[in-house]
Design a protein around this motif. Structure first.
Motif, mmCIF file in Angstrom:
data_model
loop_
_atom_site.group_PDB
_atom_site.id
_atom_site.type_symbol
_atom_site.label_atom_id
_atom_site.label_comp_id
_atom_site.label_asym_id
_atom_site.label_seq_id
_atom_site.Cartn_x
_atom_site.Cartn_y
_atom_site.Cartn_z
ATOM 1 N N TYR A 24 42.672 50.955 39.801
ATOM 2 C CA TYR A 24 41.644 50.202 39.081
ATOM 3 C C TYR A 24 41.188 48.990 39.876
ATOM 4 O O TYR A 24 40.006 48.655 39.881
ATOM 5 C CB TYR A 24 42.146 49.763 37.713
ATOM 6 C CG TYR A 24 42.345 50.909 36.739
ATOM 7 C CD1 TYR A 24 41.486 51.997 36.723
ATOM 8 C CD2 TYR A 24 43.391 50.897 35.836
ATOM 9 C CE1 TYR A 24 41.663 53.048 35.832
ATOM 10 C CE2 TYR A 24 43.576 51.935 34.934
ATOM 11 C CZ TYR A 24 42.711 52.992 34.947
ATOM 12 O OH TYR A 24 42.881 54.022 34.066
ATOM 13 N N ALA A 25 42.102 48.329 40.542
ATOM 14 C CA ALA A 25 41.743 47.161 41.342
ATOM 15 C C ALA A 25 40.823 47.566 42.486
ATOM 16 O O ALA A 25 39.833 46.875 42.764
ATOM 17 C CB ALA A 25 42.998 46.476 41.880
ATOM 18 N N LYS A 26 41.126 48.679 43.147
ATOM 19 C CA LYS A 26 40.279 49.152 44.240
ATOM 20 C C LYS A 26 38.907 49.565 43.726
ATOM 21 O O LYS A 26 37.886 49.259 44.340
ATOM 22 C CB LYS A 26 40.950 50.317 44.970
ATOM 23 C CG LYS A 26 42.106 49.886 45.853
ATOM 24 C CD LYS A 26 42.892 51.024 46.441
ATOM 25 C CE LYS A 26 42.080 52.023 47.201
ATOM 26 N NZ LYS A 26 42.876 53.064 47.847
ATOM 27 N N GLU A 27 38.863 50.248 42.583
ATOM 28 C CA GLU A 27 37.589 50.669 42.007
ATOM 29 C C GLU A 27 36.753 49.473 41.582
ATOM 30 O O GLU A 27 35.552 49.434 41.818
ATOM 31 C CB GLU A 27 37.813 51.581 40.798
ATOM 32 C CG GLU A 27 37.968 53.029 41.137
ATOM 33 C CD GLU A 27 36.774 53.598 41.863
ATOM 34 O OE1 GLU A 27 35.670 53.627 41.313
ATOM 35 O OE2 GLU A 27 36.954 54.029 43.002
ATOM 36 N N ALA A 28 37.390 48.494 40.951
ATOM 37 C CA ALA A 28 36.666 47.297 40.523
ATOM 38 C C ALA A 28 36.106 46.560 41.726
ATOM 39 O O ALA A 28 34.955 46.096 41.703
ATOM 40 C CB ALA A 28 37.588 46.382 39.719
ATOM 41 N N LEU A 32 32.114 45.960 42.320
ATOM 42 C CA LEU A 32 31.580 44.604 42.466
ATOM 43 C C LEU A 32 30.909 44.397 43.814
ATOM 44 O O LEU A 32 29.864 43.753 43.909
ATOM 45 C CB LEU A 32 32.685 43.574 42.258
ATOM 46 C CG LEU A 32 33.198 43.444 40.827
ATOM 47 C CD1 LEU A 32 34.403 42.520 40.774
ATOM 48 C CD2 LEU A 32 32.101 42.946 39.910
ATOM 49 N N THR A 33 31.478 44.963 44.863
ATOM 50 C CA THR A 33 30.873 44.859 46.185
ATOM 51 C C THR A 33 29.521 45.562 46.219
ATOM 52 O O THR A 33 28.545 45.029 46.751
ATOM 53 C CB THR A 33 31.812 45.456 47.256
ATOM 54 O OG1 THR A 33 33.054 44.756 47.221
ATOM 55 C CG2 THR A 33 31.213 45.363 48.635
ATOM 56 N N THR A 34 29.448 46.747 45.626
ATOM 57 C CA THR A 34 28.197 47.497 45.580
ATOM 58 C C THR A 34 27.138 46.737 44.788
ATOM 59 O O THR A 34 25.985 46.625 45.226
ATOM 60 C CB THR A 34 28.424 48.884 44.950
ATOM 61 O OG1 THR A 34 29.407 49.580 45.716
ATOM 62 C CG2 THR A 34 27.145 49.698 44.914
ATOM 63 N N MET A 35 27.531 46.206 43.631
ATOM 64 C CA MET A 35 26.582 45.458 42.806
ATOM 65 C C MET A 35 26.084 44.215 43.532
ATOM 66 O O MET A 35 24.891 43.901 43.506
ATOM 67 C CB MET A 35 27.231 45.079 41.478
ATOM 68 C CG MET A 35 27.444 46.243 40.546
ATOM 69 S SD MET A 35 28.336 45.811 39.044
ATOM 70 C CE MET A 35 27.260 44.599 38.341
ATOM 71 N N SER A 36 26.985 43.517 44.183
ATOM 72 C CA SER A 36 26.615 42.303 44.909
ATOM 73 C C SER A 36 25.672 42.626 46.062
ATOM 74 O O SER A 36 24.669 41.935 46.273
ATOM 75 C CB SER A 36 27.867 41.608 45.430
ATOM 76 O OG SER A 36 27.540 40.512 46.232
ATOM 77 N N THR A 37 25.982 43.668 46.794
ATOM 78 C CA THR A 37 25.136 44.070 47.917
ATOM 79 C C THR A 37 23.742 44.469 47.440
ATOM 80 O O THR A 37 22.737 44.061 48.027
ATOM 81 C CB THR A 37 25.787 45.235 48.687
ATOM 82 O OG1 THR A 37 27.081 44.832 49.129
ATOM 83 C CG2 THR A 37 24.955 45.649 49.885
ATOM 84 N N ASN A 38 23.689 45.243 46.370
ATOM 85 C CA ASN A 38 22.393 45.663 45.835
ATOM 86 C C ASN A 38 21.576 44.464 45.355
ATOM 87 O O ASN A 38 20.365 44.395 45.584
ATOM 88 C CB ASN A 38 22.568 46.668 44.705
ATOM 89 C CG ASN A 38 23.029 48.010 45.199
ATOM 90 O OD1 ASN A 38 22.893 48.332 46.374
ATOM 91 N ND2 ASN A 38 23.589 48.812 44.306
ATOM 92 N N PHE A 39 22.230 43.522 44.692
ATOM 93 C CA PHE A 39 21.525 42.326 44.232
ATOM 94 C C PHE A 39 20.981 41.540 45.420
ATOM 95 O O PHE A 39 19.824 41.095 45.409
ATOM 96 C CB PHE A 39 22.446 41.438 43.398
ATOM 97 C CG PHE A 39 21.814 40.124 43.038
ATOM 98 C CD1 PHE A 39 20.909 40.040 42.001
ATOM 99 C CD2 PHE A 39 22.110 38.979 43.765
ATOM 100 C CE1 PHE A 39 20.310 38.834 41.673
ATOM 101 C CE2 PHE A 39 21.510 37.764 43.457
ATOM 102 C CZ PHE A 39 20.608 37.695 42.400
#
Length: 73
Positions: A24-28, A32-39
């Motif tokens: 779960y920690a790796k998935e989270a 979060l990295t994907t969301m941040s990069t997309n933003f």
């Protein structure tokens, strides 16, 4: 009664670490990295559009360089 049940009170019922926590920690972190990069990409695109609208060549080159670094990462 089995020896496991007799000694059941000697074992903790919950541990501080479960096998799923690592997953779960790796998935989270990935989400979060994907969301941040997309933003950041969308934000840079809008800033690049503003630089083009304002005909600010220097800011355009700075922003496109930052966008390319983010896109290739």
């Amino acid at each position: 009664m089995s020896s496991y049940r007799k000694n059941m009170n000697h074992y903790p019922h919950s541990s501080q670490y479960t096998p799923y926590q690592h997953y779960y920690a790796k998935e989270a972190d990935r989400i979060l990295t994907t969301m941040s990069t997309n933003f950041n990409k969308q934000h840079l695109k809008s800033l690049i559009d503003d630089a083009l609208d304002n005909r600010d060549e220097e800011q355009f080159y700075e922003l496109t360089t930052a966008y390319n670094k983010l896109y290739n990462a």
